[in-house]
Write an enzyme that holds these catalytic residues in place. Structure first.
Site, PDB file in Angstrom:
ATOM      1  N   GLY A   1       2.157   2.704  -2.111  1.00  0.00           N
ATOM      2  CA  GLY A   1       3.438   3.014  -3.300  1.00  0.00           C
ATOM      3  C   GLY A   1       4.465   2.010  -2.694  1.00  0.00           C
TER       4      GLY A   1
ATOM      5  CD  GLU B   1      -3.730  -0.721  -7.164  1.00  0.00           C
ATOM      6  OE1 GLU B   1      -3.864  -0.164  -5.737  1.00  0.00           O
ATOM      7  OE2 GLU B   1      -2.749  -1.176  -7.322  1.00  0.00           O
TER       8      GLU B   1
ATOM      9  CB  SER C   1      -0.957   0.073   1.144  1.00  0.00           C
ATOM     10  OG  SER C   1      -0.373  -0.075   2.529  1.00  0.00           O
TER      11      SER C   1
ATOM     12  CD  GLU D   1      -5.994   4.154  -6.073  1.00  0.00           C
ATOM     13  OE1 GLU D   1      -5.160   4.662  -6.967  1.00  0.00           O
ATOM     14  OE2 GLU D   1      -5.873   3.153  -5.569  1.00  0.00           O
TER      15      GLU D   1
ATOM     16  CG  ASP E   1      -3.750   7.635  -0.081  1.00  0.00           C
ATOM     17  OD1 ASP E   1      -4.665   7.342  -0.906  1.00  0.00           O
ATOM     18  OD2 ASP E   1      -2.464   6.988   0.154  1.00  0.00           O
ATOM     19  CB  THR E   2      -6.599  10.262  -3.168  1.00  0.00           C
ATOM     20  OG1 THR E   2      -7.633   9.520  -3.132  1.00  0.00           O
ATOM     21  CG2 THR E   2      -5.231   9.682  -3.618  1.00  0.00           C
TER      22      THR E   2
ATOM     23  NE  ARG F   1      -0.533   9.535   4.010  1.00  0.00           N
ATOM     24  CZ  ARG F   1      -0.914   8.756   3.110  1.00  0.00           C
ATOM     25  NH1 ARG F   1      -0.328   8.589   1.951  1.00  0.00           N
ATOM     26  NH2 ARG F   1      -1.349   7.549   3.551  1.00  0.00           N
TER      27      ARG F   1
END
Length: 396
Positions: free
Chosen positions: A162, A279, A160, A267, A286-287, A364
């Site tokens: 990336g 996906e 996840s 996505e 998160d976006t 993050r």
């Protein structure tokens, strides 16, 4: 009819979160607004959701025995997976025994592994996707790249944000991509997916919430990623009517196939009027943190309401908005933020600091939010705020 008793009593409604990061923290607080008793679980101590939950546990969530023992002890009314790295076969067993897994154990099982969701989307539902091959060994990986061609994208089937993802642009990138995928997988080294490179104009997350009153899609969210990890997102992403209609149709099909109640982050890649499925996550995305400022019910509030079986008759969108991730790099358990006074002196700007205990590499640590007359102006606001933010990384 849902009945909710007082938390920490014998009549409490209990939710157990498998994963306690920043998204889980927001879900925890939204559930508590309805009087739900929340138990936060993760692989490390003092995770963000643990800091606001009623109690917490540290276990290896990939260990089915540990996971089962905890769930049987707590007997939650809702089991809410918030990350991919979970012993999903155990959740499938527990659901058969009467436990309520959100949205369903099968949805969690399929989406935890990129192979499951890709085969469902492309082979069962016939949705347009990138070409793909799977590989377990380095030799199979090389053969998959030969079949797909260069450029291509390489990802662990389980990861996840990336982690382990890279783009192969030339032959020199092949070995590095294999190494990165093996090191970045949620469950360690293993199977990878090689995807054909998709030529697209932009990519979106179409948040889709399945609730007792039906299925609702939110305004499309555009986003920018670095190595598969989100950096900025904005809402709404301008789209043609045709592309938006196709995106909604894909979102309804994939979420309908997964079933259950809750929010899904779907996505997709957009090229003109063409829409290609990428996906789906059966949980807040998160976006979608931009929804904390863009609408009256954030994706977390919507997830909580849907999970509890409540209707969602209306979602009020406030207007163009943007978010920017605050990414910290280093190796420390002491991160200090300052100059917030100047950041928050500008109208329409907000900040969330997640409270993560440490960083090793990059992580993050927070998000900046802004709203304005246009998406472009909102993005400029979060960029200005980011430039003003001061971050100190102190030695351990």
């Amino acid at each position: 009819m849902l009945k909710i008793g007082s938390p920490l009593t014998s009549v409490a409604k209990k939710a157990l979160l498998c994963g306690s990061g920043e998204l889980g923290k927001e879900v925890t607080m939204e559930l508590q607004r309805y009087g739900i008793e929340v138990i936060a679980v993760d692989r490390y101590a003092n995770a963000p959701a643990m800091q606001v939950a009623h109690r917490s546990y540290v276990i290896n969530m990939l260990d089915g025995k540990q996971l089962r023992e905890l769930i049987e002890r707590e007997k939650p009314d809702f089991i809410i997976p918030e990350v991919e790295a979970i012993a999903t076969p155990t959740l499938v067993e527990l659901e058969k025994e009467g436990f309520n897994v959100i949205p369903t154990a099968n949805a969690t099982l399929l989406t935890m592994n990129r192979e499951g969701i890709r085969r469902l989307a492309a082979e069962e539902l016939g949705l347009p996707t990138a070409t793909y091959r799977f590989a377990d060994t380095y030799e199979e990986f090389k053969e998959a790249i030969a079949q797909i061609g260069i450029p291509c994208v390489v990802k662990p089937v389980m990861s996840s944000s990336g982690h382990g993802q890279s783009t192969v642009k030339c032959e020199a990138d092949v070995d590095l991509a294999w190494q990165e995928a093996q090191e970045g997988g949620r469950a360690g080294a293993g199977r990878v997916i090689v995807e054909g490179f998709v030529d697209f104009d932009y990519e979106i997350t179409l948040l889709t919430v399945r609730h007792s009153g039906g299925t609702t899609t939110l305004e499309p969210i555009g986003h920018h990623q670095v190595s598969g990890d989100y950096r900025e997102s904005w809402q709404p992403q301008p789209m043609t009517v045709s592309a938006l209609d196709k995106a909604k149709e894909i979102a309804h099909k994939i979420t309908g196939a997964l079933g259950g109640y809750g929010i899904f982050g779907v996505e997709m890649f957009i090229k003109g009027d063409e829409v290609i499925f990428s996906e789906v996550s059966p949980r807040p995305h998160d976006t979608g943190m931009v929804t904390m400022i863009s609408q009256d019910l954030s994706e977390f509030a919507l997830h909580a309401r849907a999970v509890l079986g409540m209707p969602i008759p209306e979602i009020r969108f406030f207007g163009p908005s943007a978010s920017k991730a605050i990414v910290v790099e280093g190796d420390t358990d002491k991160v200090v933020f300052s100059n917030l006074e100047e950041i928050l002196s500008e109208k329409g700007v907000q900040i969330r600091i997640f409270g993560k205990p440490e960083v090793k590499g990059h992580r993050r640590y927070g998000v900046l939010l802004a709203t304005d007359e246009t998406v472009e102006k909102a993005l400029e606001k979060v960029e200005r705020a980011y430039a003003k933010l001061q971050v100190e990384i102190l030695p351990r």
